[in-house]
Design an enzyme around this catalytic site. Sequence first.
Site, PDB file in Angstrom:
ATOM      1  N   GLU B  92       0.811  -1.212   0.000  1.00  0.00           N
ATOM      2  CA  GLU B  92       0.000   0.000   0.000  1.00  0.00           C
ATOM      3  C   GLU B  92       0.848   1.268   0.000  1.00  0.00           C
ATOM      4  OE1 GLU B  92      -3.270   0.557  -0.253  1.00  0.00           O
ATOM      5  OE2 GLU B  92      -2.959   2.698   0.025  1.00  0.00           O
ATOM      6  N   ASN B 133       4.870   9.375 -11.690  1.00  0.00           N
ATOM      7  CA  ASN B 133       5.974   9.094 -10.777  1.00  0.00           C
ATOM      8  C   ASN B 133       7.015   8.218 -11.472  1.00  0.00           C
ATOM      9  OD1 ASN B 133       7.654   8.543  -8.637  1.00  0.00           O
ATOM     10  ND2 ASN B 133       6.039   7.859  -7.254  1.00  0.00           N
ATOM     11  N   TYR B 140      10.826   0.084  -9.831  1.00  0.00           N
ATOM     12  CA  TYR B 140      10.134  -1.206  -9.805  1.00  0.00           C
ATOM     13  C   TYR B 140      10.409  -2.023 -11.060  1.00  0.00           C
ATOM     14  CZ  TYR B 140       7.528   0.649  -5.825  1.00  0.00           C
ATOM     15  OH  TYR B 140       7.182   1.186  -4.617  1.00  0.00           O
ATOM     16  N   LYS B 141      10.420  -1.366 -12.221  1.00  0.00           N
ATOM     17  CA  LYS B 141      10.636  -2.103 -13.471  1.00  0.00           C
ATOM     18  C   LYS B 141      12.041  -2.677 -13.530  1.00  0.00           C
ATOM     19  CE  LYS B 141       7.225  -0.659 -16.740  1.00  0.00           C
ATOM     20  NZ  LYS B 141       6.803   0.257 -17.798  1.00  0.00           N
ATOM     21  N   GLU B 152      -2.372  -5.137 -19.796  1.00  0.00           N
ATOM     22  CA  GLU B 152      -3.669  -5.822 -19.878  1.00  0.00           C
ATOM     23  C   GLU B 152      -4.865  -4.881 -19.867  1.00  0.00           C
ATOM     24  OE1 GLU B 152      -3.778  -8.884 -16.859  1.00  0.00           O
ATOM     25  OE2 GLU B 152      -1.880  -9.753 -17.507  1.00  0.00           O
TER      26      GLU B 152
END
Lengths: 194, 171
Positions: B92, B133, B140-141, B152
């Site tokens: 979160e 951001n 993260y990637k 998706e």
Amino acid sequence: MTPRHMPIEAAQSLRYMTLLNTSRSLVGLTPKPEDCKDIARMIMELAVYEKMPDQVKISHKELERDGFGPNPFYQCLVAEVPEDHKSKDGHTKVGYALFFYTYSTWKGRTVYMEDLYVMPEYRGKGIGKALMATVAKVAKEQHCVRLQFSVLDWNKPSLDFYLAKGAEDLTAKEGWHFLRFHGIALDNLALEAP
Amino acid sequence: MALFNLRKAEPKDVPDILRLIKELAKYEEMEDQVILTEKDLLEDGFGDHPFYHCVVADVPTEHQKVEGYSVIGFAMYYFTYDPWIGKLLYLEDFYVMKEYRGFGIGSEILKTLSDTAVKNRCSSMHFIVAESNKASIDFYKRRGASDLSLQEGWRLFRIDKENLLKMSAEE
């Protein structure tokens, strides 16, 4: 998972619902772990509809293990019709809404609705609407300040259904994207843990 | 001696957690949206039914860069459910104070969380990031995350309290 929307018409055949894995039931029925077989059946129906049945990796066994006991990982509402209204395949459990509690660091308790589904032969009777209204009622009773869910961008009937109920598309409005670490990516990340 | 220590949050950490939540909201330019109080955090995280779990990063006194603060980062998560694959870990909030970035604290927090996910039989770790951001998305990637909104077509929706009440009265 995409919550499914069905066309809205006056509610007729919905007689009662059971709220699984809580000690109280909404209209006097005791929730049962064997309801998980029907939920698993409907999860698969939804996956077939979405042309991804091979993506379903869990069965009613995992649903029973994870949905009951002192620490359930989800809540589920099941829409059930009386015997004389059963489906052509003999089912009386004809729809479900699967949800869980999440937390917003800004606003606090939230409900996340993961799945909403009604069998095709029972659509158009207000069952989907009733399921969602009951999720909203449970959310209110648990002092949750909002309901969140996700929808695929091509799913126009669902998008229209939710927007009509006052839902806001936060991906469009605020630019939120869903990310995930899955399978090997997750394992690789975990291997590096101290 | 380690520069920092990662541990499970305790009730005494609640004031620091709220402070960091507000700092993160400020970074996301939405500081006035935080209405949560210390009392809510205490009740919701450390009561009979925890709605969230939290890890915090703290530094020993001699390594403090900012006067008075030893808790300098946190991550809040909870367990969710996918009807196709079962348990998931949902991240979160995830934040490290500006003065402590670039030391690998964020990386360590993420690794600890992924370890928690695997140990709890979670198939996946999910979270949301604002598309503006770029720094976070790249972070993260680089570590193997995929963007499901792009891949998706998933869009996040919300129904607020006012409309929730209207819906619950319709039943």
